[in-house]
Design a protein around this motif. Structure first.
Motif, PDB file in Angstrom:
ATOM      1  N   ALA A   8       0.842  -1.190   0.000  1.00 15.37           N
ATOM      2  CA  ALA A   8       0.000   0.000   0.000  1.00 15.37           C
ATOM      3  C   ALA A   8       0.876   1.238   0.000  1.00 15.37           C
ATOM      4  N   VAL A   9       0.686   2.071  -0.983  1.00 13.81           N
ATOM      5  CA  VAL A   9       1.473   3.305  -1.093  1.00 13.81           C
ATOM      6  C   VAL A   9       0.510   4.475  -0.976  1.00 13.81           C
ATOM      7  N   LYS A  10       0.879   5.406  -0.106  1.00 15.58           N
ATOM      8  CA  LYS A  10      -0.021   6.517   0.129  1.00 15.58           C
ATOM      9  C   LYS A  10       0.704   7.859  -0.014  1.00 15.58           C
ATOM     10  N   ASP A  11       0.246   8.666  -0.928  1.00 16.12           N
ATOM     11  CA  ASP A  11       0.727  10.031  -1.113  1.00 16.12           C
ATOM     12  C   ASP A  11       2.253  10.146  -1.096  1.00 16.12           C
ATOM     13  N   LEU A  12       2.877   9.300  -1.867  1.00 19.95           N
ATOM     14  CA  LEU A  12       4.337   9.230  -1.889  1.00 19.95           C
ATOM     15  C   LEU A  12       4.918  10.399  -2.685  1.00 19.95           C
ATOM     16  N   LYS A  13       5.877  11.098  -2.039  1.00 18.89           N
ATOM     17  CA  LYS A  13       6.508  12.237  -2.718  1.00 18.89           C
ATOM     18  C   LYS A  13       8.010  12.176  -2.579  1.00 18.89           C
ATOM     19  N   MET A  51      12.138   3.794  -4.218  1.00 17.72           N
ATOM     20  CA  MET A  51      11.598   4.166  -2.902  1.00 17.72           C
ATOM     21  C   MET A  51      10.890   2.967  -2.277  1.00 17.72           C
ATOM     22  N   LEU A  52      10.201   2.178  -3.113  1.00 16.68           N
ATOM     23  CA  LEU A  52       9.476   1.015  -2.599  1.00 16.68           C
ATOM     24  C   LEU A  52      10.414  -0.006  -1.980  1.00 16.68           C
ATOM     25  N   VAL A  53      11.615  -0.149  -2.547  1.00 12.05           N
ATOM     26  CA  VAL A  53      12.533  -1.174  -2.059  1.00 12.05           C
ATOM     27  C   VAL A  53      13.540  -0.634  -1.043  1.00 12.05           C
ATOM     28  N   GLY A  54      13.411   0.626  -0.686  1.00 16.32           N
ATOM     29  CA  GLY A  54      14.258   1.167   0.381  1.00 16.32           C
ATOM     30  C   GLY A  54      15.587   1.733  -0.061  1.00 16.32           C
ATOM     31  N   GLY A  61       5.045  10.768   2.673  1.00 22.57           N
ATOM     32  CA  GLY A  61       4.184   9.687   2.244  1.00 22.57           C
ATOM     33  C   GLY A  61       4.560   8.390   2.927  1.00 22.57           C
ATOM     34  N   SER A  62       3.715   7.361   2.736  1.00 20.91           N
ATOM     35  CA  SER A  62       4.015   6.108   3.434  1.00 20.91           C
ATOM     36  C   SER A  62       3.979   4.918   2.489  1.00 20.91           C
ATOM     37  N   ILE A  63       4.823   3.938   2.803  1.00 20.32           N
ATOM     38  CA  ILE A  63       4.857   2.691   2.055  1.00 20.32           C
ATOM     39  C   ILE A  63       4.668   1.567   3.056  1.00 20.32           C
TER      40      ILE A  63
END
Lengths: 304, 326
Positions: A8-13, A51-54, A61-63
Motif C-alpha cells: 500500500a502506497v499513500k501520497d508518496l513524494k 523508494m518502494l525497495v528502500g 508519504g508512506s509505504i
C-alpha cells in the motif's frame, strides 16, 4: 471476496533539491495480480520503485508492505519483498550458486537447500556452478529472479524485466511472471515503457507521467474501444463507402482504412464487404500507441 | 553478522586481491633482501674486515668529519649529531645495531614500509570494498535485503580489519622467510635500544631501555597494524563517499605520497603535525629517529591518528546509512 492488499502506497513524494520528482502517488497491490507501471522514460517509474525497495528515502508519504511501514520496520517488511532494480547486476566473479548463497546468507531462516529449488524454478540447474560472467543476458535475468525468489516473498518488484531480452526470452519471462502470480499467489509489480508488453502481462496498470499517476485501471478497461481495426481493400473507394455507412472511418496515407475494433461487428462488416464484391486483402488489429494513449488521457497536455 | 562477514570474505577471496598483494610483497622482499645483501658485501669489501665494531667506528669518524664542514643546514647538522651519539652508545655498550639476521631484516623492512608500502597494500583492498558494489550495481541487491544498512557496512569494515591483519601477517612471514634464507633465521634475542628521545636540547638518553629484538618487533608490528588500520579506514571512507574506485585510490595515493614528501620539508610548518600523513612513521619513535616536526611524540601521533580514524568511521557510517541510491 476482497483480495488481500500486499503493498500500500499513500501520497508518496520525492523532492530532489527544489524539484519535485514524484508528486504524490497512491496505489495498492493485491495478492495474485500483476500490476503494471507504465510510462515514458523519465516519468518516475524507477525512482518510485527505488523508494518502494528502500534504496531512496521518500520526502513524504508512506509505504506499507504487508501492513508494515518500511521506514519503521525495515527488516520485517523487506522479508516479504523480492526485487530486481533495473538490470540484474550480480557478482560476475562468483558462480551463480555462490551469488545465491551470498543472498541466502542475508535472509534469516532460509536454508541452502532453497538455492537449488529456485535454480530449478528458473531453469538454471545445469549452469549454476559456472561464473556469472559467462552467462548470457537472459540467464542473468533468470538468476536475478531466482535471487528475488529466495526468501519466498509475497511481493515481487521487477523494473523493466524484459529489457534486452530476445523475443523468445521475453515470452518465457512473461509466462513465468504469470505463473508466479496465478499459481504462487504473488503480487508482481512490473514497470515498462511498452504498452504492448503491459497489455500481455498485467491485470491492472497505473499510467505515470511527470511523477503523477494519471490513471489506474484494469488493462481491459483501459484498452477497450481504443483498439483499432485496419482494413486494406480493393477497390478502395467502394469499400470505403460501405464501411462509412457502417461506422466511423479514418484513412491513412497508404490507403489503409481504420475503424474501431469491435469483435461482434467485424465479421458482419466483412461479410457485407465481400457480398458487395470488395475483396479484403488485409484485416488486422492495431494496438493503440502509447503516445496516442497519453495524448488522449492527458487531453493533449504537453510533456515536459 | 558472522554470515555477512562470510559473504564479504567470499567476495574478497574470489577477487584474488590478497593473492596479488602476497605476490607483490614477496617480490619486493626478495628485492630488498638482495639489496641488503649487496650492501653488507660492499661494506665488508671496503673496510676489508667483517668486524662490525670497526665499521661502526669508521661511520662515527665519517659523520664527525662531515659535521665539521661548513655550509650545512641546521636540521641536517642536528640529525647527524644525534646519529653520532646513537652510534657511540651502541659502540660503548657493545651492541651491533645492524646485526644481520632475518629478525633484523624484518625490523628494517617494517620501519621502511610503515609510511608508504603497507598503507598502499591496505589501500588496494579498502578502496574498492564499498565503491565496487556501486560500480557493479550490486549495491541495489545488497541494500534491499532485510538487513539494516549499518550492519552491512559493519560487516565490510570487520572484513577490512581482518584483511589488514592478514596483510601484515603475510608481510611479516614473507620478509622473515625470504630474508632468512640469505641472512639466517637467528637473532631474535639480539639486544636493541629504544627510548631515545629527541628534544630541543638534542638527544635525551635518560629513558633508554634495552630490549630483546623480539620484544621490539612485537611493538613494531603493533604500530604497523595500527597505522594500517587508520589508513584502511580512511580509504574505506573514500570508498563510501566516491563511487569510482580509481578516484578514491588516486586521492589516497596522493595523500600518502604527499606525506612521504612532507616529512622532509615541514619542520618549520608547525600545524602540519595535525595531518594524518606526517604521523604515519610511528616506528621512528621507537628507533629514536627525529620526528618531522619538533615536539611530536609517539603518543601525540597516536592521538592524531585516532582522531582521524574516528572521524573517518563516523563519516562512513553516517553517509552510508543516509545516502539515496540511484
Amino acid at each position: 471476496m476482497e483480495k488481500k492488499v500486499t503493498l500500500a502506497v499513500k501520497d508518496l513524494k520525492k523532492k530532489i533539491g527544489k524539484k519535485e520528482i514524484i508528486k504524490g502517488l497512491t496505489f495498492e497491490l493485491q495478492e495474485g495480480e500483476v500490476f503494471g507501471f507504465l510510462g515514458p522514460n523519465g516519468a518516475g517509474k524507477t525512482t518510485t520503485i527505488r523508494m518502494l525497495v528502500g534504496l531512496i528515502k521518500p520526502t513524504s508519504g508512506s509505504i506499507q508492505i504487508c501492513g508494515l511501514h518500511i521506514d519503521e520496520h525495515f527488516e520485517e517488511a523487506m522479508k516479504n519483498l523480492g526485487c530486481i532494480v533495473e538490470n540484474p547486476e550480480l557478482y560476475p566473479y562468483l558462480s551463480g550458486y555462490n551469488n545465491l548463497l551470498h543472498f541466502t546468507r542475508m535472509l534469516d531462516g532460509v536454508r541452502e537447500k532453497r538455492i537449488m529449488e529456485v535454480a530449478e524454478l528458473v531453469g538454471l540447474t545445469d549452469r549454476i556452478h559456472d561464473k556469472v560472467k559467462t552467462y548470457s543476458l537472459g540467464m542473468r535475468q533468470r538468476l536475478g529472479i531466482a535471487q528475488a525468489l529466495l526468501g519466498k516473498p509475497k511481493i515481487l518488484i521487477l523494473d523493466e524485466p524484459t529489457n534486452g531480452l530476445d523475443p523468445a526470452g521475453i515470452r518465457e519471462m512473461r509466462q513465468f511472471i504469470r505463473f508466479l502470480a496465478e499459481q504462487e499467489g504473488l503480487s508482481v509489480l512490473v514497470s515498462s515503457h511498452l504498452l504492448s508488453e503491459i497489455q500481455l502481462l498485467c491485470d491492472r496498470v497505473a499510467i505515470l507521467l511527470n511523477g503523477t499517476i494519471i490513471r489506474i485501471d484494469s488493462v481491459q478497461q483501459l484498452l477497450e474501444n481504443r483498439e483499432k481495426m485496419a482494413w486494406r481493400m480493393t477497390p478502395l473507394e467502394k469499400g470505403k463507402h460501405i464501411l462509412r455507412s457502417l461506422t466511423k472511418i479514418e484513412e491513412i496515407d497508404d490507403g489503409t482504412i481504420l475503424t474501431v475494433f469491435d469483435e461482434q461487428k467485424i465479421a458482419e462488416w466483412n461479410k457485407k464487404l465481400v457480398d458487395a464484391g470488395v475483396s479484403v486483402c488485409e484485416m488486422s488489429r492495431k494496438m493503440p500507441v502509447l503516445e496516442d494513449l497519453f495524448l488522449e488521457l492527458t487531453g493533449g497536455e504537453s510533456r515536459e | 553478522m558472522s554470515k555477512l562477514i562470510q559473504n564479504e570474505m567470499l567476495k574478497l577471496i574470489a577477487k584474488k586481491r590478497l593473492v596479488v598483494i602476497a605476490i607483490i610483497i614477496g617480490v619486493l622482499v626478495a628485492l630488498f633482501t638482495y639489496a641488503q645483501y649487496r650492501q653488507v658485501q660492499t661494506q665488508q669489501e671496503k673496510l676489508g674486515t667483517k668486524d662490525w665494531r670497526t665499521i661502526l667506528q669508521k661511520q662515527i669518524v665519517d659523520t664527525t668529519n662531515r659535521l665539521s664542514s661548513t655550509g650545512m643546514s641546521d636540521e641536517w647538522r642536528r640529525e647527524l649529531q644525534i646519529m653520532v651519539k646513537q652510534e657511540q652508545y651502541y659502540l660503548d655498550h657493545n651492541i651491533n645495531p645492524n646485526a644481520p639476521g632475518a629478525p633484523t631484516f624484518v625490523r628494517v623492512f617494517l620501519e621502511n614500509s610503515i609510511g608508504l608500502f603497507i598503507p598502499l597494500m591496505v589501500m588496494v583492498i579498502a578502496s574498492d570494498l564499498v565503491s565496487s558494489e556501486y560500480s557493479l550495481g550490486t549495491v541495489k541487491l545488497l541494500l534491499t535485503r532485510p538487513v539494516k544498512r549499518w550492519k552491512i557496512l559493519l560487516s565490510k569494515y570487520i572484513t577490512l580489519i581482518l584483511a589488514v591483519s592478514l596483510i601484515i601477517a603475510i608481510a611479516g612471514a614473507l620478509s622473515y622467510g625470504i630474508s632468512g634464507f640469505v641472512f639466517g633465521f637467528k637473532g631474535w634475542g639480539a639486544p636493541i635500544l629504544t627510548g631515545f628521545n629527541v628534544t630541543k636540547a638534542g638527544l635525551n638518553t635518560a629513558n633508554v631501555k634495552l630490549l630483546s629484538l623480539w620484544e621490539f618487533l612485537l611493538m613494531d608490528f603493533g604500530l604497523v597494524w595500527f597505522v594500517a588500520v587508520v589508513v584502511g579506514t580512511l580509504s574505506f571512507m573514500l570508498s563510501v563517499l566516491i563511487r569510482s574506485t580509481a578516484a578514491g585510490m588516486g586521492i589516497m595515493l596522493a595523500a600518502l605520497i604527499s606525506g612521504a614528501i612532507l616529512n622532509n620539508m615541514v619542520s618549520s610548518w608547525n600545524s602540519a603535525k595535525y595531518l594524518f600523513m606526517v604521523n604515519l612513521q610511528l616506528t621512528d619513535y621507537l628507533a629514536g629517529n627525529p620526528p618531522p616536526i619538533q615536539g611530536m611524540t609517539l603518543s601525540f601521533s597516536i592521538t592524531v591518528l585516532l582522531f582521524w580514524w574516528a572521524a573517518a568511521l563516523f563519516v562512513s557510517f553516517f553517509v552510508f546509512t543516509k545516502k539515496d541510491v540511484y
